[in-house]
Scaffold this motif. Sequence first.
Motif, mmCIF file in Angstrom:
data_model
loop_
_atom_site.group_PDB
_atom_site.id
_atom_site.type_symbol
_atom_site.label_atom_id
_atom_site.label_comp_id
_atom_site.label_asym_id
_atom_site.label_seq_id
_atom_site.Cartn_x
_atom_site.Cartn_y
_atom_site.Cartn_z
ATOM 1 N N LYS A 54 -7.255 1.914 5.588
ATOM 2 C CA LYS A 54 -6.987 1.037 4.446
ATOM 3 C C LYS A 54 -6.120 -0.156 4.846
ATOM 4 O O LYS A 54 -6.262 -1.251 4.305
ATOM 5 C CB LYS A 54 -6.308 1.829 3.341
ATOM 6 C CG LYS A 54 -7.199 2.909 2.728
ATOM 7 C CD LYS A 54 -6.444 3.677 1.641
ATOM 8 C CE LYS A 54 -7.331 4.766 1.037
ATOM 9 N NZ LYS A 54 -6.617 5.553 -0.002
ATOM 10 N N ASP B 162 3.543 4.617 3.826
ATOM 11 C CA ASP B 162 3.558 3.415 3.002
ATOM 12 C C ASP B 162 3.498 2.201 3.912
ATOM 13 O O ASP B 162 4.076 2.205 5.011
ATOM 14 C CB ASP B 162 4.822 3.356 2.132
ATOM 15 C CG ASP B 162 4.867 4.465 1.096
ATOM 16 O OD1 ASP B 162 3.814 5.085 0.861
ATOM 17 O OD2 ASP B 162 5.956 4.723 0.540
ATOM 18 N N LEU C 108 0.857 -1.189 0.000
ATOM 19 C CA LEU C 108 0.000 0.000 0.000
ATOM 20 C C LEU C 108 0.894 1.239 0.000
ATOM 21 O O LEU C 108 1.775 1.368 0.853
ATOM 22 C CB LEU C 108 -0.913 0.019 1.228
ATOM 23 C CG LEU C 108 -1.850 -1.180 1.399
ATOM 24 C CD1 LEU C 108 -2.576 -1.097 2.731
ATOM 25 C CD2 LEU C 108 -2.856 -1.247 0.257
ATOM 26 N N THR C 109 0.660 2.147 -0.939
ATOM 27 C CA THR C 109 1.440 3.377 -1.054
ATOM 28 C C THR C 109 0.561 4.574 -0.750
ATOM 29 O O THR C 109 -0.579 4.652 -1.236
ATOM 30 C CB THR C 109 2.042 3.508 -2.456
ATOM 31 O OG1 THR C 109 2.817 2.348 -2.744
ATOM 32 C CG2 THR C 109 2.921 4.740 -2.565
ATOM 33 N N ASP C 110 1.109 5.502 0.047
ATOM 34 C CA ASP C 110 0.380 6.706 0.450
ATOM 35 C C ASP C 110 -0.999 6.317 0.976
ATOM 36 O O ASP C 110 -2.043 6.724 0.454
ATOM 37 C CB ASP C 110 0.259 7.669 -0.728
ATOM 38 C CG ASP C 110 -0.110 9.083 -0.278
ATOM 39 O OD1 ASP C 110 -0.144 9.315 0.951
ATOM 40 O OD2 ASP C 110 -0.372 9.934 -1.137
ATOM 41 N N THR C 111 -0.995 5.549 2.048
ATOM 42 C CA THR C 111 -2.209 4.939 2.558
ATOM 43 C C THR C 111 -2.592 5.518 3.909
ATOM 44 O O THR C 111 -1.977 6.477 4.397
ATOM 45 C CB THR C 111 -2.030 3.411 2.660
ATOM 46 O OG1 THR C 111 -3.267 2.803 3.022
ATOM 47 C CG2 THR C 111 -0.968 3.058 3.677
ATOM 48 N N THR C 112 -3.586 4.905 4.536
ATOM 49 C CA THR C 112 -4.069 5.315 5.859
ATOM 50 C C THR C 112 -4.247 4.073 6.721
ATOM 51 O O THR C 112 -4.231 2.934 6.242
ATOM 52 C CB THR C 112 -5.399 6.067 5.758
ATOM 53 O OG1 THR C 112 -6.390 5.184 5.200
ATOM 54 C CG2 THR C 112 -5.256 7.310 4.887
#
Length: 375
Positions: A12, A82, A5-9
């Motif tokens: 997520k 990330d 997961l890239t630039d996630t929260t």
Amino acid sequence: MKIDLTDTTASKINKALVKGRRAIGTPAVGMVLTLVIVTDEENAYDALRAANDASREHPSRTLVVIKRVSRSPRDRTKSRLDAEVRVGADAGTGETVVLRLYGEVSDHAQSVVLPLLLPDAPVVVWWSVDAPRDPAGDPLGALGQRRVTDSYAAEKPVHELRSRAESYEPGDTDLAWARITPWRSMLAAALDQIDCEVVSVEVAGEESNPSVELLAMWLADRLHVHVRRAVSAGPGLTQVRLETTGGPITLHRSDGAMATLALPGQPDRAVALKRRETSELLAEELRRLDPDDTYASALRFGVDRLGGIPSATQRAEASARGPESLPVRQKVPDPDPAPSAKTSEPALPASPAGDSDAGRPTPAQMPPVKKADSP
């Protein structure tokens, strides 16, 4: 199974964990605790491997926090998270989430970790390197019931022990303390076999190994005797010698695997005393989540109260702090004082007040001058 997961929260990431569990056919959560590992990119692989091995005994959700340093001021103002989610065979017997924090979010790692903690499960925080001076006061450390550090990974291990003693809070522990568990068990069992009183102790080990100091402090705290810290070539702890009223007790290990235990009036015996891997040490610390009062008592005894000749590292630390801060263990005994004038020479007669030659011997009291031999 791995999910990147890239630039996630955090939301997520939780959804990815549920998706991964369903994909491998284990929708239920069977973990017993949350292990938060705080490390850097260089040591992340070794720390994660140790956690995966320890998870066979303690199934857990492992959260690896890696704070990435931004190179430019512009990048430092940008926040990005990330994540790498691992479930199934790639995560041992639990779940693993590798979190890489960039920019300002790295200063608020606790806000990222908090939503990912298992509900109603204990939390253990482990700093594999660069532990804070006050683990309990650290934002991530405040989330855990147990806080694990490793003073052996510090640049100045002896100074690290002093810091740990000053900031100790119930729940703090050190992998350097777990390393000496077999030594403590063996020495306690040896003292139970003979009826004697311990007079003094010497603990020898390699320089810059905090486990040697911790074992010496534990013995001094429990036995209330003088303990001398000696420096040897290693590896690790090499010998403990207890002088007792019944004769010396010696536990000697020269190869880091097998040791020899010598008791008065008994034949020497070989005992297994292997140096353990980090995963074994971590698993031992995860077995108990209550405060370790024995460790706290030994740590608060103080490394500066140990005797012995200072090592090169200790001398350098003492020089940096100044001579007035030299600890007791670094003071070398003064030589025997010279005989007093009362025992070596007769007292000189008192001179009248105001005499300029007061205290100066008379010619009759001066020893004869020996003439030099002719060449």
